[in-house]
Design an enzyme around this catalytic site. Structure first.
Site, PDB file in Angstrom:
ATOM      1  N   ARG A  98      72.358  12.112  80.161  1.00 17.11           N
ATOM      2  CA  ARG A  98      71.933  13.338  79.284  1.00 17.11           C
ATOM      3  C   ARG A  98      70.519  13.689  79.821  1.00 17.11           C
ATOM      4  NH1 ARG A  98      75.242  12.218  73.591  1.00 17.11           N
ATOM      5  NH2 ARG A  98      77.226  11.860  74.559  1.00 17.11           N
ATOM      6  N   ARG A 130      66.740   8.068  72.037  1.00 18.99           N
ATOM      7  CA  ARG A 130      67.375   9.107  72.986  1.00 18.99           C
ATOM      8  C   ARG A 130      66.799   8.932  74.410  1.00 18.99           C
ATOM      9  NH1 ARG A 130      69.168  13.724  70.716  1.00 18.99           N
ATOM     10  NH2 ARG A 130      68.047  13.389  68.807  1.00 18.99           N
ATOM     11  N   GLU A 145      72.121   9.065  63.706  1.00 21.17           N
ATOM     12  CA  GLU A 145      73.694   9.342  63.999  1.00 21.17           C
ATOM     13  C   GLU A 145      73.834   8.428  65.081  1.00 21.17           C
ATOM     14  OE1 GLU A 145      76.266  12.512  66.641  1.00 21.17           O
ATOM     15  OE2 GLU A 145      74.397  13.370  65.729  1.00 21.17           O
ATOM     16  N   SER A 166      80.431  10.127  66.265  1.00 21.33           N
ATOM     17  CA  SER A 166      81.010  11.463  65.652  1.00 21.33           C
ATOM     18  C   SER A 166      82.389  11.368  65.828  1.00 21.33           C
ATOM     19  CB  SER A 166      80.350  12.529  66.290  1.00 21.33           C
ATOM     20  OG  SER A 166      80.741  12.758  67.628  1.00 21.33           O
ATOM     21  N   ARG A 198      72.023   2.894  70.323  1.00 21.02           N
ATOM     22  CA  ARG A 198      71.745   3.159  68.850  1.00 21.02           C
ATOM     23  C   ARG A 198      72.254   2.171  68.058  1.00 21.02           C
ATOM     24  NH1 ARG A 198      71.828   9.745  68.020  1.00 21.02           N
ATOM     25  NH2 ARG A 198      70.337  10.240  69.678  1.00 21.02           N
TER      26      ARG A 198
END
Length: 521
Positions: A344, A359, A431, A434, A484
């Site tokens: 990403r 990140r 986070e 999801s 994470r």
């Protein structure tokens, strides 16, 4: 479908990976001036497919076509879509108010009025084309009989005029269809009625698990812990690859492998088929899944000189497995758990929350993906979030599950649940996962249908029945995003001496190691 494009291993080494910003703007209606013989009226509005009325990644090709409207006014050139989604424009037209409200609630820039206007134009143009085809057939049938020479000549001229007029209108029909697709693909999916309306701050708490651990000593963040335990090397990675890359070292490598293998083991026990996936895919597949490989602030790395991209999630290649296929109803649901590396750009990301592993540009992830019948997707959405919560609970994490607000859903999701875990070093929730129900948004783009069982058909006819196909619903959920999870484990299970306790479920996958100890100097 995607453009044919391939390259050999030697070629790949010379290709550049680039995040390409969007150079395309929203275009006004484009229709060539019609022949004086035949005019067509403004076209009427229409509507998108049930729950797929959301098509948000504009699939664009660099071929442009100059256009004018009926008044001779020139507009921006039309950029031809590479592929077409199965959009139910009639549904959109009939549910205009609901679609308009949904676009507003999701902060989308889709132009519904333009889509409906283009659909009306297209409908009227299609009628005109059919009328001319009918006239052409009448002339052709007359030519089969005995005719006077003058009458035959007159019919030849009439047929020639009809052919030329029809060719021009059919060209306009193709251009208008492309324009309608381009505009309609920016409409987001519809939204579950229970989703809170608003931005991320309006998201609703579904569940809170555990409580923050209390420490009797100053808490270190994962960067401080990693330095003392010799687990990371960001400096060398920055020299080799750039910022937001990293080397994992020593027990961190074992921890990554343990997390992946434990997660795959746990999820496959629940009936999911394990996969590894391609990590380079065609840009059209990314677009069909609802991502924008060449949009502004894209998160996708595109391969220069190619129609291919690096994946940002295994959701994309797994979604493409059954592209352009009709599945037997008896095979549903199809449940997959896929391991891949993810890439990403993290465009626009900045701040303290992006430090270290939080990140990064490249990471490992385990993703769950389901294809199911439409009536079952809400149930499987609950199953996916339940699996995530079970996994994180068994590791002893403190976390909360949120029902995300409409403005934070993105284009594909009908409903999305996020899991945020407590990260003591950051002193906030971050986070980690999801789970999204995308209904038929992706399947209408990817062309994934199923044929309902003939047993549910009732009627006097015996034997084969022509039961219409339906689009499957697709769902995805993150079972483990490694960086994470590493942050959570290091920060939550640290000891005063800088060592870190390994959660019990992971110990067998760490070769029996139950504690990461500081390295002796």
């Amino acid at each position: 479908m995607g453009l044919p494009c391939g390259f050999g291993a030697s070629t790949l080494q010379t290709l550049k990976l680039v995040a390409i910003p969007s150079s395309f703007s929203m275009l006004r209606p484009c229709i060539s001036k019609t022949l004086s013989l035949h005019s067509y009226h403004h076209f009427q509005r229409s509507s998108l497919p049930f729950l797929s009325r959301a098509l948000s990644a504009t699939a664009l090709q660099s071929t442009s076509i100059a256009n004018e409207d009926e008044k001779g006014i020139s507009f921006s050139p039309l950029v031809k879509p590479q592929w077409r989604a199965a959009i139910d424009f009639k549904w959109i037209r009939d549910n205009k108010d609901s679609v308009a409200a949904n676009i507003k609630n999701r902060n989308s820039n889709a132009d519904l009025e333009l889509v409906l206007e283009l659909y009306e134009r297209l409908s009227n143009l299609q009628k005109e084309v059919e009328r001319l085809r009918g006239e052409r057939n009448v002339v052709a049938n007359k030519m089969k009989g005995k005719l006077e020479r003058s009458e035959r000549q007159r019919l030849i001229e009439e047929g020639k005029n009809l052919k030329e007029g029809l060719a021009a209108l059919e060209e306009d029909l193709v251009e208008l269809t492309d324009k309608l697709q381009q505009e309609a693909q920016s409409i987001p999916n519809m939204t579950h009625p229970d989703v809170p309306i608003g931005g991320e701050d309006c998201s609703v708490l579904r569940r809170m698990v555990g409580s923050p651990r209390e420490f009797s000593f100053p808490v270190k963040d994962h960067l401080q812990l990693g330095k003392g335990l010799d687990l990371f090397d960001f400096d060398a990675a920055a020299e080799v690859s750039g910022s937001k890359f990293y080397y994992l070292k020593n027990e961190a490598v074992m921890l990554e492998m343990a997390l992946i293998n434990w997660t795959l083991s746990e999820v496959t026990k629940r009936g999911y088929t394990p996969l590894t996936t391609p990590e380079i895919v065609r840009s059209s597949v990314i677009e069909k899944c609802g991502f924008q490989p060449r949009g502004a602030n894209t998160q996708v790395y595109s391969i220069e000189g190619s129609d291919q991209c690096l994946i940002g999630t295994a959701e994309i290649p797994v979604g493409g497995i059954h592209m352009d296929s009709i599945l037997a109803s008896s095979t549903l649901p199809l449940k997959y758990v896929a391991y891949s590396h993810c890439f990403r750009t993290e465009a626009g990301a900045a701040g303290t929350a992006t430090r270290g592993l939080y990140r990064v540009h490249q990471f490992s992830k385990v993703e769950m993906f389901i294809l199911c019948r439409p009536e079952d997707s809400d149930t499987y959405h609950e199953e996916l979030i339940g699996i995530e919560e079970d996994l994180f609970s068994s590791l002893g994490l403190h976390f909360r599950t949120l029902d995300m607000a409409s403005g934070d859903l993105g284009a594909p999701a009908y409903r999305k649940f996020d899991v945020e875990a407590w990260m003591p070093g950051l002193e906030r929730y971050g986070e980690i996962s999801s789970a999204s129900n995308c209904t038929d948004y992706q399947s209408r783009r990817l062309g994934i249908r199923f044929r309902p069982s003939s047993e549910i058909s009732t009627g006097p006819k015996k034997g084969k029945t022509n039961i219409p196909t339906q689009f499957v619903h697709t769902l995805n959920a993150t079972a483990c995003a490694v960086p994470r999870m590493v942050i959570c484990l290091l920060e939550n299970f640290q000891k005063e001496d800088g060592s870190v306790i390994i959660p019990e479920p992971l110990i067998p996958f760490m070769g029996g190691l139950d504690l990461i100890r500081p390295k002796s100097k």
